[in-house]
Scaffold this active site. Structure first.
Site: not given
Lengths: 172, 126
Positions: B37, B106
């Site tokens: 990402c 994340c």
């Protein structure tokens, strides 16, 4: 049918390679897609219809995977069974600091209306770095150094994200 | 995508944003990036002579979940020893923030950032 067992390179008659002949891919894809187009199987059995549909969608997948250099390299890693965990993180501090600086630079370009020539310089600079990374990926791959392929591909993706952002600014 | 209230809280009021001098011998810096990402996370710890993390700071470029993961982690590591901090798992963070499966990376980023920061600190101390 055998075609569903072939890998994407085999299907389109291409050598497994990081750089491929895109014209040949396009031609191969178009002719195979014609051959297996579901319309051609309107008078066939349900089994054949279903198979044609499967092949047709497999061809679409293969074409889109091979057309893009990032997904193509990831696919090569998959064929070689050297796929990295998708959550694996990159830990090259200097590179990441540069990325943060690029983020900030792009962010500031969004706010003040910088002229396009300035944006173009940044864009060219990024493309140059991406080209060098592809060379490094090829070198790594030729030496079966899959860790280096992964690292350089990861860096390529970071630049690619920035490139998209910059091109988004230019088209505004 | 809907963020959980905890993610929103950390995103809107991030704790411990900032930097320490990375040349300071009592500071460990971890810098990690997620290729998928493009998120980049910098996490720093300040360790006292007893080996306890006195303070922590972060700077994250990325989505709300990445910011919340690093913000939460800086809160958690304060007051912990290096060993205790190294035992924090990404699953703990993901659970606390109720991260959906697509945002698990994340929390992995945060776990890797703290372990890189600890490694950096130990390397400096050698």
């Amino acid at each position: 049918m055998d075609i569903l067992k072939k890998n994407f390179f085999e299907i389109f008659g291409l050598p497994v390679s990081i750089n491929i002949d895109l014209v040949r891919l396009e031609k191969s894809y178009t002719s195979l897609q014609k051959e297996f187009h579901p319309d051609k199987f309107s008078n066939s059995s349900d089994y054949e219809k279903r198979l044609a549909l499967q092949i047709s969608s497999y061809l679409n997948d293969g074409y889109s995977v091979l057309k893009n250099i990032i997904t193509r390299i990831e696919y090569i890693l998959r064929i070689e069974n050297k796929e990295a965990d998708e959550n694996k993180t990159l830990q090259d501090s200097n590179f990441l600091i540069e990325q943060l600086e690029l983020n900030e630079m792009i962010e500031s370009l969004k706010h003040d209306n910088k002229n396009n020539s300035e944006i173009d310089i940044i864009r060219k600079n990024i493309i140059e770095k991406m080209d060098i990374l592809i060379e490094s990926i090829e070198q790594g791959y030729s030496k079966s150094n899959y860790e280096s392929v992964w690292v350089n591909l990861s860096k390529y993706k970071f630049y690619n994200n920035h490139l998209h952002q910059i091109e988004g600014l230019q088209s505004k | 995508m809907a963020y959980s209230n905890k993610v929103l809280d950390h995103y809107e009021n991030p704790r411990n944003v900032g930097s320490f001098d990375k040349e300071d011998v009592s500071v460990g810096t971890g810098m990690v990036g997620a290729p998928a990402c493009g998120d980049v996370m910098k996490l720093q710890i300040k360790v006292n002579d007893e080996g306890i993390i006195e303070d922590a700071k972060f700077k994250t470029y990325g989505c709300g979940s990445a910011i919340a993961s690093s913000s939460l982690l800086t809160e958690w590591v304060k007051g912990k020893s290096l060993t205790e901090a190294s035992l924090i798992k990404n699953t703990d963070i993901a659970e606390e923030l109720a991260l959906p499966p697509v945002k698990i990376h994340c929390s992995v980023l945060a776990e890797d950032a703290i372990s890189a920061a600890i490694d950096d600190y130990k390397k400096k101390r050698k």
